[in-house]
Design a protein around this motif. Structure first.
Motif, PDB file in Angstrom:
ATOM      1  N   SER A  43      -1.811   8.211  -7.550  1.00  0.00           N
ATOM      2  CA  SER A  43      -2.900   8.665  -8.415  1.00  0.00           C
ATOM      3  C   SER A  43      -4.165   7.863  -8.119  1.00  0.00           C
ATOM      4  CB  SER A  43      -2.514   8.466  -9.882  1.00  0.00           C
ATOM      5  OG  SER A  43      -2.437   7.071 -10.177  1.00  0.00           O
ATOM      6  N   ALA A  44      -5.269   8.344  -8.606  1.00  0.00           N
ATOM      7  CA  ALA A  44      -6.533   7.625  -8.410  1.00  0.00           C
ATOM      8  C   ALA A  44      -6.451   6.217  -8.986  1.00  0.00           C
ATOM      9  CB  ALA A  44      -7.681   8.402  -9.055  1.00  0.00           C
ATOM     10  N   GLU A  45      -5.832   6.086 -10.144  1.00  0.00           N
ATOM     11  CA  GLU A  45      -5.707   4.759 -10.764  1.00  0.00           C
ATOM     12  C   GLU A  45      -4.875   3.831  -9.888  1.00  0.00           C
ATOM     13  OE1 GLU A  45      -4.561   2.844 -15.092  1.00  0.00           O
ATOM     14  OE2 GLU A  45      -3.361   4.530 -14.362  1.00  0.00           O
ATOM     15  N   ASP A  46      -3.759   4.340  -9.356  1.00  0.00           N
ATOM     16  CA  ASP A  46      -2.919   3.514  -8.504  1.00  0.00           C
ATOM     17  C   ASP A  46      -3.618   3.175  -7.196  1.00  0.00           C
ATOM     18  OD1 ASP A  46      -1.017   3.674 -10.464  1.00  0.00           O
ATOM     19  OD2 ASP A  46       0.402   4.904  -9.317  1.00  0.00           O
ATOM     20  N   GLN A  47      -4.327   4.131  -6.605  1.00  0.00           N
ATOM     21  CA  GLN A  47      -5.004   3.891  -5.336  1.00  0.00           C
ATOM     22  C   GLN A  47      -5.997   2.747  -5.422  1.00  0.00           C
ATOM     23  OE1 GLN A  47      -6.799   7.119  -3.250  1.00  0.00           O
ATOM     24  NE2 GLN A  47      -4.956   8.411  -3.278  1.00  0.00           N
ATOM     25  N   ARG A  48      -6.631   2.571  -6.581  1.00  0.00           N
ATOM     26  CA  ARG A  48      -7.639   1.511  -6.719  1.00  0.00           C
ATOM     27  C   ARG A  48      -7.063   0.132  -6.459  1.00  0.00           C
ATOM     28  NH1 ARG A  48      -9.933   4.840 -10.897  1.00  0.00           N
ATOM     29  NH2 ARG A  48      -8.568   3.922 -12.479  1.00  0.00           N
ATOM     30  N   HIS A  49      -5.746  -0.022  -6.626  1.00  0.00           N
ATOM     31  CA  HIS A  49      -5.133  -1.339  -6.451  1.00  0.00           C
ATOM     32  C   HIS A  49      -4.770  -1.637  -5.009  1.00  0.00           C
ATOM     33  CE1 HIS A  49      -4.463  -2.360 -10.784  1.00  0.00           C
ATOM     34  NE2 HIS A  49      -4.706  -1.068 -10.888  1.00  0.00           N
ATOM     35  N   LEU A  50      -4.711  -0.603  -4.161  1.00  0.00           N
ATOM     36  CA  LEU A  50      -4.226  -0.782  -2.799  1.00  0.00           C
ATOM     37  C   LEU A  50      -5.368  -1.276  -1.913  1.00  0.00           C
ATOM     38  CD1 LEU A  50      -1.813   1.686  -0.986  1.00  0.00           C
ATOM     39  CD2 LEU A  50      -3.281   0.058   0.186  1.00  0.00           C
ATOM     40  N   GLY A  51      -5.226  -2.536  -1.439  1.00  0.00           N
ATOM     41  CA  GLY A  51      -6.322  -3.168  -0.716  1.00  0.00           C
ATOM     42  C   GLY A  51      -6.176  -3.207   0.784  1.00  0.00           C
ATOM     43  N   GLY A  52      -5.022  -2.866   1.332  1.00  0.00           N
ATOM     44  CA  GLY A  52      -4.898  -2.924   2.783  1.00  0.00           C
ATOM     45  C   GLY A  52      -3.478  -2.724   3.250  1.00  0.00           C
ATOM     46  N   TRP A  53      -3.329  -2.735   4.586  1.00  0.00           N
ATOM     47  CA  TRP A  53      -2.054  -2.443   5.245  1.00  0.00           C
ATOM     48  C   TRP A  53      -1.613  -3.622   6.091  1.00  0.00           C
ATOM     49  CZ3 TRP A  53      -0.901   2.021   3.074  1.00  0.00           C
ATOM     50  CH2 TRP A  53      -1.923   2.930   2.790  1.00  0.00           C
ATOM     51  N   ILE A  54      -0.313  -3.762   6.264  1.00  0.00           N
ATOM     52  CA  ILE A  54       0.247  -4.699   7.230  1.00  0.00           C
ATOM     53  C   ILE A  54       1.268  -3.941   8.064  1.00  0.00           C
ATOM     54  CG2 ILE A  54       1.687  -6.740   7.560  1.00  0.00           C
ATOM     55  CD1 ILE A  54       0.418  -7.971   5.120  1.00  0.00           C
ATOM     56  N   VAL A  55       1.062  -3.949   9.368  1.00  0.00           N
ATOM     57  CA  VAL A  55       1.995  -3.308  10.300  1.00  0.00           C
ATOM     58  C   VAL A  55       3.033  -4.354  10.701  1.00  0.00           C
ATOM     59  CG1 VAL A  55       2.269  -2.203  12.548  1.00  0.00           C
ATOM     60  CG2 VAL A  55       0.253  -1.701  11.137  1.00  0.00           C
ATOM     61  N   ASN A  56       4.292  -4.021  10.549  1.00  0.00           N
ATOM     62  CA  ASN A  56       5.371  -4.970  10.815  1.00  0.00           C
ATOM     63  C   ASN A  56       6.227  -4.510  11.985  1.00  0.00           C
ATOM     64  OD1 ASN A  56       6.902  -7.291  10.269  1.00  0.00           O
ATOM     65  ND2 ASN A  56       8.341  -6.163   8.986  1.00  0.00           N
ATOM     66  N   LYS A  57       6.851  -5.473  12.669  1.00  0.00           N
ATOM     67  CA  LYS A  57       7.820  -5.247  13.750  1.00  0.00           C
ATOM     68  C   LYS A  57       7.190  -4.532  14.946  1.00  0.00           C
ATOM     69  CE  LYS A  57      11.605  -4.866  10.375  1.00  0.00           C
ATOM     70  NZ  LYS A  57      12.732  -4.039   9.893  1.00  0.00           N
ATOM     71  N   PHE A  58       6.003  -4.976  15.341  1.00  0.00           N
ATOM     72  CA  PHE A  58       5.314  -4.360  16.486  1.00  0.00           C
ATOM     73  C   PHE A  58       5.794  -4.988  17.786  1.00  0.00           C
ATOM     74  CE2 PHE A  58       1.690  -4.218  19.490  1.00  0.00           C
ATOM     75  CZ  PHE A  58       1.614  -2.838  19.632  1.00  0.00           C
ATOM     76  N   ARG A  59       5.985  -4.135  18.801  1.00  0.00           N
ATOM     77  CA  ARG A  59       6.339  -4.594  20.146  1.00  0.00           C
ATOM     78  C   ARG A  59       5.248  -4.128  21.102  1.00  0.00           C
ATOM     79  NH1 ARG A  59      12.363  -4.982  20.198  1.00  0.00           N
ATOM     80  NH2 ARG A  59      13.183  -3.982  18.331  1.00  0.00           N
ATOM     81  N   GLY A  60       4.769  -5.010  21.947  1.00  0.00           N
ATOM     82  CA  GLY A  60       3.815  -4.599  22.963  1.00  0.00           C
ATOM     83  C   GLY A  60       2.438  -5.199  22.770  1.00  0.00           C
ATOM     84  N   PRO A  62      13.034 -11.163  16.443  1.00  0.00           N
ATOM     85  CA  PRO A  62      14.488 -10.989  16.410  1.00  0.00           C
ATOM     86  C   PRO A  62      15.186 -12.271  15.983  1.00  0.00           C
ATOM     87  CG  PRO A  62      13.736 -11.269  18.664  1.00  0.00           C
ATOM     88  CD  PRO A  62      12.501 -11.186  17.813  1.00  0.00           C
ATOM     89  N   GLY A  63      16.391 -12.105  15.420  1.00  0.00           N
ATOM     90  CA  GLY A  63      17.229 -13.255  15.115  1.00  0.00           C
ATOM     91  C   GLY A  63      16.828 -14.060  13.915  1.00  0.00           C
ATOM     92  N   LEU A  64      16.093 -13.466  12.965  1.00  0.00           N
ATOM     93  CA  LEU A  64      15.686 -14.234  11.790  1.00  0.00           C
ATOM     94  C   LEU A  64      16.856 -14.494  10.849  1.00  0.00           C
ATOM     95  CD1 LEU A  64      12.206 -12.851  10.747  1.00  0.00           C
ATOM     96  CD2 LEU A  64      12.759 -15.140  11.516  1.00  0.00           C
ATOM     97  N   TRP A  65      17.762 -13.534  10.681  1.00  0.00           N
ATOM     98  CA  TRP A  65      18.945 -13.657   9.822  1.00  0.00           C
ATOM     99  C   TRP A  65      18.585 -14.033   8.398  1.00  0.00           C
ATOM    100  CZ3 TRP A  65      22.162 -17.409  13.352  1.00  0.00           C
ATOM    101  CH2 TRP A  65      22.380 -16.799  14.583  1.00  0.00           C
ATOM    102  N   LEU A  66      17.433 -13.618   7.923  1.00  0.00           N
ATOM    103  CA  LEU A  66      17.059 -13.956   6.552  1.00  0.00           C
ATOM    104  C   LEU A  66      17.871 -13.139   5.568  1.00  0.00           C
ATOM    105  CD1 LEU A  66      13.261 -14.343   7.068  1.00  0.00           C
ATOM    106  CD2 LEU A  66      14.842 -16.127   6.371  1.00  0.00           C
ATOM    107  N   ASP A  67      18.037 -13.705   4.377  1.00  0.00           N
ATOM    108  CA  ASP A  67      18.923 -13.114   3.386  1.00  0.00           C
ATOM    109  C   ASP A  67      18.536 -11.669   3.097  1.00  0.00           C
ATOM    110  OD1 ASP A  67      19.830 -15.645   3.398  1.00  0.00           O
ATOM    111  OD2 ASP A  67      19.120 -16.176   1.407  1.00  0.00           O
ATOM    112  N   ALA A  68      19.432 -10.735   3.415  1.00  0.00           N
ATOM    113  CA  ALA A  68      19.174  -9.330   3.161  1.00  0.00           C
ATOM    114  C   ALA A  68      19.047  -9.099   1.667  1.00  0.00           C
ATOM    115  CB  ALA A  68      20.285  -8.466   3.740  1.00  0.00           C
ATOM    116  N   GLU A  69      18.402  -7.991   1.315  1.00  0.00           N
ATOM    117  CA  GLU A  69      17.882  -7.920  -0.027  1.00  0.00           C
ATOM    118  C   GLU A  69      18.323  -6.705  -0.804  1.00  0.00           C
ATOM    119  OE1 GLU A  69      14.779  -6.548  -1.517  1.00  0.00           O
ATOM    120  OE2 GLU A  69      14.981  -7.951  -3.145  1.00  0.00           O
ATOM    121  N   ASP A  70      17.611  -5.605  -0.699  1.00  0.00           N
ATOM    122  CA  ASP A  70      17.803  -4.546  -1.681  1.00  0.00           C
ATOM    123  C   ASP A  70      18.375  -3.260  -1.114  1.00  0.00           C
ATOM    124  OD1 ASP A  70      15.655  -3.691  -0.233  1.00  0.00           O
ATOM    125  OD2 ASP A  70      14.350  -3.305  -1.937  1.00  0.00           O
ATOM    126  N   SER A  71      18.889  -3.284   0.108  1.00  0.00           N
ATOM    127  CA  SER A  71      19.428  -2.055   0.679  1.00  0.00           C
ATOM    128  C   SER A  71      20.908  -1.922   0.348  1.00  0.00           C
ATOM    129  CB  SER A  71      19.242  -2.039   2.195  1.00  0.00           C
ATOM    130  OG  SER A  71      19.838  -0.902   2.742  1.00  0.00           O
TER     131      SER A  71
END
Length: 506
Positions: A185-202, A230-239
């Motif tokens: 919604s418009a109200e929710d969109q106002r809070h979104l300030g940016g993006w982070i791209v994760n797990k990029f190769r290249g 790779p190989g972080l083995w951090l504690d898996a979470e909510d899946s």
């Protein structure tokens, strides 16, 4: 400079990297001398931890607290859902179980739980310079938005700026980012300030045209492109789908002549699988998951891990004929370790009127133990000794063990080559782990010797430092600080669904 405020890290999907980014920001801020705390209003996880005062929280929040260099506490994860089946979950509030509910029943509880979550967040913010919040799933789950307490519902109620993480490795990251914004919604969109791209190769230069078009389409910048680690083995979470949870290869070559092979039974409702991490860190130890009897055949050690549904997973064990494979191993004097729910399965009987309602169920009869489930859950941080070593652990269980023989072992027992304990985390104790593996190798006839200087705590710290480095080197830390300090961005335009492609983007 010491920022003040909070930030919500959301994701385009589950497993996009919210937990990792949250932990990385916590470690980076802690390095700057900022007093920072993690927070997740609602977590759905079978991987939990017990705080020093006996509260149960998501294991990921305990990991993030370690990244922030603060003691984990119940306020960091006020609502924890522990699924026992596809339809019902145990609800843990402020570290204590309060109910077993279905999805529709839980929905009715959400307004009250939001108030609890907001109180906890306010409390953390009063005691810390910054609180880094983690969302759950996706903020664009439009069927759940009206009673959301973990994503945009929390952000709007607490006036939090939001960054959204997308996993580029699975594909479709630009579509998922634009689609996430367009469904808000418009109200929710106002809070979104940016993006982070994760797990990029290249080469990130190849990605830049897409990032430029994403900014034109959404009017929001990309605040970081984080490379695959790779190989972080951090504690898996909510899946709930643990198919992505894979055991690691040996951390290095064996000290002795032989590799030690460990097969961990991958139970359907596997919980606290972080118990296995310390084994996987040990040089010369090969850890793998097993779902078939033949995958236990050449193992030097078989582990029955914890589970949220002991009786149901014991039935599955029998359906897969893994029960007879484990019993045959024990009869041959080959090592077996049961932890918590796995320990309960190894006993003579299980009486359960609490978790499954199944009543009296026969166990595998490999340990002289009878289990009776109690309504009250045991949550504790015990300390003891085994193999002459001090052992610290934590307990999360309804089953109470009446031990009728055998050799005492961490509030459980040992009978021949079979061990059982209610303690999670025991293998993280370096001296105990080495002594245990020496005994396993002796019984298995392997010329294996644990490395004398492997430190699980140091390895975990190194992984958390890698996350801090990830943020420091690949994120726009200045922009993140501005969001944290200044709060919800001002005057961002509304992006409707189906927004036109900007000129030159086709």
């Amino acid at each position: 400079m010491s920022p003040a405020g909070a930030l919500l890290v959301a994701g385009t999907t589950s497993d996009a990297g919210k937990s990792v980014v949250t932990a990385g920001i916590c470690r980076w801020l802690s390095r700057q001398g900022v007093k920072v705390a993690p927070f997740k209003a609602q977590n759905m996880s079978l991987n939990s931890f017990v705080t020093h005062d006996g509260a149960e929280i998501g294991r990921a929040q305990a990991m993030q607290a370690a990244a922030a260099r603060v003691e984990p506490e119940a306020a960091m994860n006020p609502v924890l859902l522990k699924p026992g089946s596809d339809q019902r979950s145990q609800v843990v509030v402020l570290g204590r179980p309060v109910a077993e509910v279905g999805a529709l029943d839980y929905r009715e509880r959400k307004p009250a739980l939001l108030r609890i979550a907001l109180d906890c967040l306010d409390d953390l913010r009063s005691r810390h310079d910054v609180v880094i919040c983690e969302g759950a799933g996706s903020p664009a789950e439009i069927n759940l938005r009206d009673r959301d307490i973990a994503n945009m519902g929390l952000a709007v109620a607490a006036r939090l700026p939001v960054v959204v993480v997308g996993d580029i490795d699975r594909g479709g990251v630009f579509a998922s980012m634009f689609g996430t914004l367009a469904l808000l919604s418009a109200e929710d969109q106002r809070h979104l300030g940016g993006w982070i791209v994760n797990k990029f190769r290249g080469d990130v230069r190849l990605l830049q045209p897409g990032l430029d078009q994403l900014r034109e389409l959404t009017h929001r910048p990309t605040l970081g492109v984080l490379p695959m680690l790779p190989g972080l083995w951090l504690d898996a979470e909510d899946s709930l789908d643990l198919s992505g949870v894979a055991a690691a290869a040996p951390a290095g070559p064996p000290v002795g002549r032989d590799v030690l092979r460990v097969s961990v039974v991958r139970l359907p409702r596997l919980s606290n699988f972080t118990d296995i991490d310390a084994l996987a860190q040990e040089p010369g130890v090969l850890v793998r998951w097993a779902t078939r009897p033949e995958e236990l055949a050449d193992a030097d050690l078989v582990v029955l891990p914890g589970t949220r549904a002991t009786v149901a997973d014991l039935a599955w064990l029998r359906e897969q004929r893994l029960d007879t494979a484990v019993q045959a191993r024990a009869a041959e004097g080959r090592p077996v370790l049961g932890v918590c729910g796995g320990f309960q399965m190894l006993g003579r009987t299980i009486t359960d009127e609490v978790e499954s309602g199944a009543g009296l169920v026969e166990g595998l009869s490999l340990l002289p133990v009878r289990i009776r489930f109690a309504a009250a859950k045991t949550l504790a941080r015990p300390v003891g000794t085994a193999f002459g070593e001090t052992v610290h652990g934590y307990e999360i269980h309804h089953g109470q063990a009446a031990v009728e023989g055998g050799e005492p072992f961490l509030d459980g027992c040992r009978e021949g080559a079979v061990w059982g304990t209610t303690w999670h985390g025991a293998l993280e104790n370096d001296g105990f782990r080495r002594a245990f593996l020496r005994e396993v190798a002796r019984l298995a006839g392997r010329a294996f010797e644990p490395a004398p200087d492997t430190s699980f705590a140091a390895a975990r710290e190194q992984r958390l430092d890698r996350l801090g480095d990830l943020i420091e080197r690949h994120a726009d830390t200045g922009a993140l600080l501005r969001l944290i300090e200044q709060g919800v961005p001002a005057d961002l335009p509304f992006v409707p669904p189906g927004a036109p492609v900007p000129p030159g983007a086709a």
